[in-house]
Scaffold this active site. Structure first.
Site: not given
Ligand code: GLU
Length: 465
Positions: A243-244
């Site tokens: 996600k990052r």
């Protein structure tokens, strides 16, 4: 009858990895005239949100991955899971376990101290001839699956090949918590069974769940489906997508100006191949797709290749559809698209040169706004050498026939008169009319504008010096 499913947990958007899983499951069903089922695995109530469900549905719809059944929501199937748990308790394939958290911790510590892998020791597991402890008063038990203790659990993974796990490696999984709620692996099993899933195609982060799921399916008397575990997708830089890190929503690709058919074509080639074919339609993909040409190694995302495909599909797209896609993008930027120049003629001139709809919007926007070319560009291209030629060209603009060949001839004649090379006039015209130094052929760009607009833009520039 082939039945596949896509079973996302609604804890975030539909990202590239999930979309590829969905695409492969969808294509497999389509290839075999089967059914594709959408199931929302929303039992993690702390992390599941209605927005995430909507984001998944939006992503699927944008890509055109239509499902034949569902969406089924696991939270709406709780009664069914509880029913199966009761059946398993009755048949002896599951049992109540009263071990407290403290006891479990103590058990693990002792095992670690003896150099063993920490695991539930089966103290509440019924065995012939074994006397079980007396259930402690007031304690609600969990339900554990009575995993076979001998032999192996094995499957022929359609991507990874044969996988075998010794049952001795697996302890008795909790299938219902003390409050009666079923656990993740159990819900998946009941659903795959009830929904008659024949091929489970999913990310290989689930490989470790598979032996447990197969054992439970067998205990239920079900035939396990085939499994195909897709290897992960790495980012452009070879790092795991997270996600990052680069794992963006498929809807971000829409926002960034990609066409769904380009994204689909791109995803299809992430870990799957059909000879050297790079560009193909979804109809072709559904005809060709099988589990036998999926690579077991990780696929690496390549933005350049996606751009190349998108540019291809943009070129193939007819101007009317591009116009329909472009108008809302321009409006969202606050650009009001006037009659002249016609958006369709801008599209026709620029569509060969752009990789995304946003680049096309960048190109189109300058025709409709009150343009202020950057000061450095003006300084660079409006010089003592070029200004007289620009003024001369402006004079010619008032009379020239308003079509690209005549305008081209005017430009040529003007540079000839002033003893300049072509770019000495073409570049300032590009800058003054579009604010950009890279455009299609300058005569064609000039011809896109109404004559008055060219006069106005050049006059304004010359007046400003
Ligand atoms: N819900 C799981 C996920 O989102 C997928 C489970 C499965 O495909 O079996 O990762």
């Amino acid at each position: 009858m082939i039945r596949t499913r896509f079973a996302p947990s609604p804890t975030g958007f539909l990202h590239i990895g999930g979309a590829r899983t969905a695409l492969f499951s969808w294509a497999y069903a389509r290839r075999h005239g089967g059914s594709f089922i959408l199931r929302i695995e929303d039992t993690d109530v702390a992390r599941s949100t209605p927005e995430a469900v909507q984001a998944i549905l939006d992503g699927m719809n944008w890509l055109g991955l239509n499902w034949d059944e569902g969406p089924f929501y696991q939270m709406q199937r709780m009664d069914r899971y509880k029913e199966v748990i009761q059946q398993m308790l009755a048949s002896g394939s599951a049992y109540h376990c009263y071990t407290s958290a403290e006891e479990l911790e103590q058990m693990r510590e002792e095992q670690r101290a003896r150099g063993l892998k920490p695991r539930y020791d089966g103290r509440w597991r019924p065995e012939p001839g074994k006397t079980l402890p007396t259930p402690p008063a007031g304690v609600k038990p969990v339900v554990r699956f009575r995993n076979p203790q001998d032999g192996v659990v094995a499957w022929d993974d359609q991507v990874k090949g044969r996988i075998e796990i010794a049952n001795a490696e697996l302890d008795d999984l909790i299938i219902a918590r003390a409050d009666g709620t079923p656990t993740y692996n159990f819900c998946v099993v009941v659903d795959d069974w009830d929904m008659g899933i024949t091929q489970v195609i999913r990310g290989d982060d689930h490989v470790n769940n598979t032996p447990r799921q197969i054992n439970i399916l067998k205990a239920l008397g079900a035939t396990p489906p085939q499994y195909a575990h897709l290897s992960m997708i790495l980012g452009d830089d070879g790092q795991k997508l997270s996600k990052r890190h680069g794992a963006v929503s498929v809807m971000q690709y829409d926002e960034d100006g990609y066409l769904p058919e380009a994204v689909l074509n791109y995803l299809a080639r992430l870990g799957w191949s059909h000879g050297d074919d790079e560009i193909f339609s979804m109809a072709q993909f559904c005809e060709w797709f099988g589990l036998d040409h999926i690579t077991p190694s990780a696929a690496q995302f390549n933005t350049e290749k996606l751009n190349w495909l998108n540019a291809h599909y943009l070129r193939q797209t007819d101007n009317a559809r591009l116009e329909a896609l472009l108008r809302p993008r321009l409006e969202a930027r606050g650009v009001s698209v006037s009659e002249q120049p016609a958006l369709s003629s801008i599209i026709a001139l620029y569509k060969e040169r752009v990789a995304t709809l946003n680049e096309l919007a960048d190109a189109a926007e300058v025709f409709y706004i009150d343009l202020h070319p950057a000061a450095e560009l003006r300084a660079q291209h409006l010089t003592a050498e070029t200004l007289p030629a620009i003024a001369d060209f402006l004079a010619g603009v008032r009379e020239v026939a308003w079509e690209a060949p005549a305008i081209g001839a005017l430009i040529k004649a003007t540079v000839g008169t002033h003893g300049l090379k072509m770019p000495k006039l073409a570049m300032p015209l590009r800058v003054l009319l579009t604010g950009q130094t890279q455009t299609p052929s300058v005569d064609a760009v000039v011809a896109l504008f109404p004559r008055e607009a060219v006069i106005a833009r050049l006059e304004k520039a010359l007046a400003a010096g």
